[in-house]
Enzyme design. Structure first.
Site, PDB file in Angstrom:
ATOM      1  CG  ASP A 117      -1.469   1.188   1.659  1.00 23.82           C
ATOM      2  OD1 ASP A 117      -2.211   1.727   0.834  1.00 23.82           O
ATOM      3  OD2 ASP A 117      -1.193   1.681   2.780  1.00 23.82           O
ATOM      4  CG  ASP A 119      -1.456   7.843   1.172  1.00 27.12           C
ATOM      5  OD1 ASP A 119      -1.401   7.408   0.002  1.00 27.12           O
ATOM      6  OD2 ASP A 119      -1.536   9.047   1.447  1.00 27.12           O
TER       7      ASP A 119
HETATM    8  P1  IMP Z   1      -3.376   4.142  -0.014  1.00 27.84           P
HETATM    9  O1  IMP Z   1      -3.153   4.162   1.471  1.00 27.84           O
HETATM   10  O2  IMP Z   1      -2.100   4.152  -0.786  1.00 27.84           O
HETATM   11  O3  IMP Z   1      -4.311   3.055  -0.440  1.00 27.84           O
HETATM   12  O4  IMP Z   1      -4.048   5.547  -0.399  1.00 27.84           O
HETATM   13  C1  IMP Z   1      -5.258   5.960   0.158  1.00 27.84           C
HETATM   14  C2  IMP Z   1      -5.377   7.464   0.061  1.00 27.84           C
HETATM   15  O5  IMP Z   1      -5.189   7.912  -1.285  1.00 27.84           O
HETATM   16  C3  IMP Z   1      -6.752   7.956   0.418  1.00 27.84           C
HETATM   17  O6  IMP Z   1      -6.938   8.078   1.789  1.00 27.84           O
HETATM   18  C4  IMP Z   1      -6.792   9.312  -0.288  1.00 27.84           C
HETATM   19  O7  IMP Z   1      -6.257  10.300   0.563  1.00 27.84           O
HETATM   20  C5  IMP Z   1      -5.861   9.163  -1.470  1.00 27.84           C
HETATM   21  N1  IMP Z   1      -6.552   9.137  -2.781  1.00 27.84           N
HETATM   22  C6  IMP Z   1      -6.275   9.952  -3.809  1.00 27.84           C
HETATM   23  N2  IMP Z   1      -7.033   9.660  -4.866  1.00 27.84           N
HETATM   24  C7  IMP Z   1      -7.829   8.633  -4.506  1.00 27.84           C
HETATM   25  C8  IMP Z   1      -8.813   7.876  -5.214  1.00 27.84           C
HETATM   26  O8  IMP Z   1      -9.125   8.112  -6.394  1.00 27.84           O
HETATM   27  N3  IMP Z   1      -9.397   6.894  -4.529  1.00 27.84           N
HETATM   28  C9  IMP Z   1      -9.051   6.594  -3.239  1.00 27.84           C
HETATM   29  N4  IMP Z   1      -8.143   7.267  -2.571  1.00 27.84           N
HETATM   30  C10 IMP Z   1      -7.509   8.289  -3.177  1.00 27.84           C
HETATM   31 MG    MG Z   2      -2.724   3.159   3.432  1.00 27.76          MG
END
Ligand code: IMP
Ligand code: MG
Length: 405
Positions: A117, A119
């Site tokens: 993942d 973020d």
């Molecule tokens: P992950 O933790 O890498 O899965 O990213 C999740 C975060 O990406 C979400 O909390 C959003 O802040 C950001 N985000 C930006 N664009 C999108 C989208 O199109 N769908 C879902 N999350 C997004």
């Molecule tokens: Mg995440």
């Protein structure tokens, strides 16, 4: 006292380990029975649930056994769990023991694909993978060991420049790495928007990433999701989000994309209350399920195909989740995203299997928990910060080294 506590905790871990072993055995027997369908008495008998299955009916499939006793001993040496007199083993202790057990299970040759993942797993929420990040040399080390890497993030962008902004530290480090060959360098893909945009590492492309046209990577099931149904689902989700913003007076703005819709804080410094983000996810999930336009991956896996004779409608898979500061509804989920990585890297020799895949993420419990969806297609590790990802990768490298020698 600490020796006695250690002995008793280890015993409990061994008991759970054995329960999981028994569950795996039955899982295999049930699989061979359903595959057999030879009309024999054995294949007609309804499968007996395991003890674990009775205690935890929502337990998902197990792709590997989990050496919990050994993992506990490892974490006890690190965290002094049994030396504590007043604080019992906590949720985090157990989570880390499970991660160690999963790490132990995939080393020794099993690991072929590691997906991450973005973020909170590779970088802090909303930040980017900067060149100084300690996670970068660990990821390069995986590539050096011929392990494929997929970054499976919900962040959904249609163009390479946006992913380069978020991941430039890693992409530049791969480009500059003198000891990775071309195949190893090309063993990195970005799966964005959960399961919507695929980019491969390509040094000659602008921003070091080349988009792969959808037709080249959609699975047959995904190819059947029609654009009209996708748009209808996002329309319903958007209107549900608008209702939540109104009824809870959320300081939020709606963001609509081609494969997602979400709410983000109306000003960067504002935080929407966690409870209201969770409520929003649950409301939107419910409305989408009731509309029959969408379906969700359950703890035990994706829903089976609709029964013959029904009108054949199961709805488009979606993932509504609380991202910590925002709520997003994406088309598909990380079970599809990880599946695409397994198939992409297995284009020649057959898809990489669940037992050869490890997904590392932070979202396993909050509403919608987007990383938890990957649990149905591969093994998983649940981390709580980028620093924990670094520790996990060090543990993995250490075990691989030990098993090699
Ligand atoms: P992950 O933790 O890498 O899965 O990213 C999740 C975060 O990406 C979400 O909390 C959003 O802040 C950001 N985000 C930006 N664009 C999108 C989208 O199109 N769908 C879902 N999350 C997004
Ligand atoms: Mg995440």
């Amino acid at each position: 006292m600490s020796e006695e506590a250690h002995r008793r905790y280890a015993e409990i871990m061994r008991d759970v380990e054995m329960m999981i072993d028994d569950h795996i055995l039955r899982q295999k027997q049930n699989q061979s029975q359903t595959q057999g369908q030879d009309g024999s008495l054995a294949s007609l008998m309804s499968p007996m649930p395991s003890k674990l299955g009775m205690l935890v009916p929502t337990a998902g499939p197990f792709f590997s056994r989990l050496p919990l006793e050994a993992a506990f001993k490892y974490q006890d040496r690190k965290r002094y769990i049994s030396s504590r007199r007043y604080v019992a083993p906590s949720f985090n202790d157990v989570r880390l023991v499970l991660n160690s057990a999963q790490t132990m299970a995939v080393t020794g040759g099993a690991l072929q694909l590691a997906t991450f993942d973005g973020d909170v797993t590779l970088y802090d929420d909303g930040e980017s993978l900067e060149p100084s990040s300690p996670v970068i040399p660990r990821l390069l080390d995986l590539l050096r060991k011929n392990i494929k890497i997929g970054i499976v993030t919900a962040a959904g962008y249609t163009t390479a420049d946006r992913y380069y902004d978020r991941l430039h530290g890693l992409l530049d480090a791969i480009a500059a790495s003198p000891d990775l060959d071309d195949t190893q360098k090309q063993s990195l893909v970005i799966m964005g928007g959960e399961a919507n945009y695929l980019f491969t590492y390509e040094p000659s492309s602008p921003h070091r990433l080349a988009p792969v046209p959808r037709l080249e990577w959609l699975t047959p099931e995904m190819a059947a999701w029609s654009e009209a149904e996708i748009a209808a689902l996002l329309d319903v989700a958007e209107s549900a989000l608008r209702d939540c913003v109104r009824t809870m007076n959320l300081p939020a703005t709606i963001v609509r994309k081609d494969r997602a819709v979400g709410i983000i804080p109306s000003e960067p410094h504002i935080r929407i209350a966690r409870e209201n983000l969770e409520e929003t996810v649950l409301v939107v999930q419910r409305i989408l399920e009731l509309s029959h336009l969408g379906s969700q991956t359950q703890a035990t896996g994706r829903s089976p195909p609709p029964p013959s004779g029904s009108n054949g409608r199961r709805g488009i898979p979606f993932c509504a989740f609380n991202g910590g500061r925002d709520v997003f509804v994406d088309i598909g989920d990380k079970s599809w995203g990880v599946t695409v990585c397994q198939q992409w890297f297995g284009r020649q020799g057959g898809a990489i299997k669940g037992e050869n895949t490890l997904h590392v993420g932070d979202q396993f419990l909050s509403a919608g928990s987007n990383d938890f969806k990957a649990r149905s297609v591969g093994t998983t590790a649940w981390i709580a910060s980028p620093a924990e990802t670094v520790e996990l990768l060090d543990e993995l490298a250490d075990l691989m080294q030990k098993k090699l020698s």
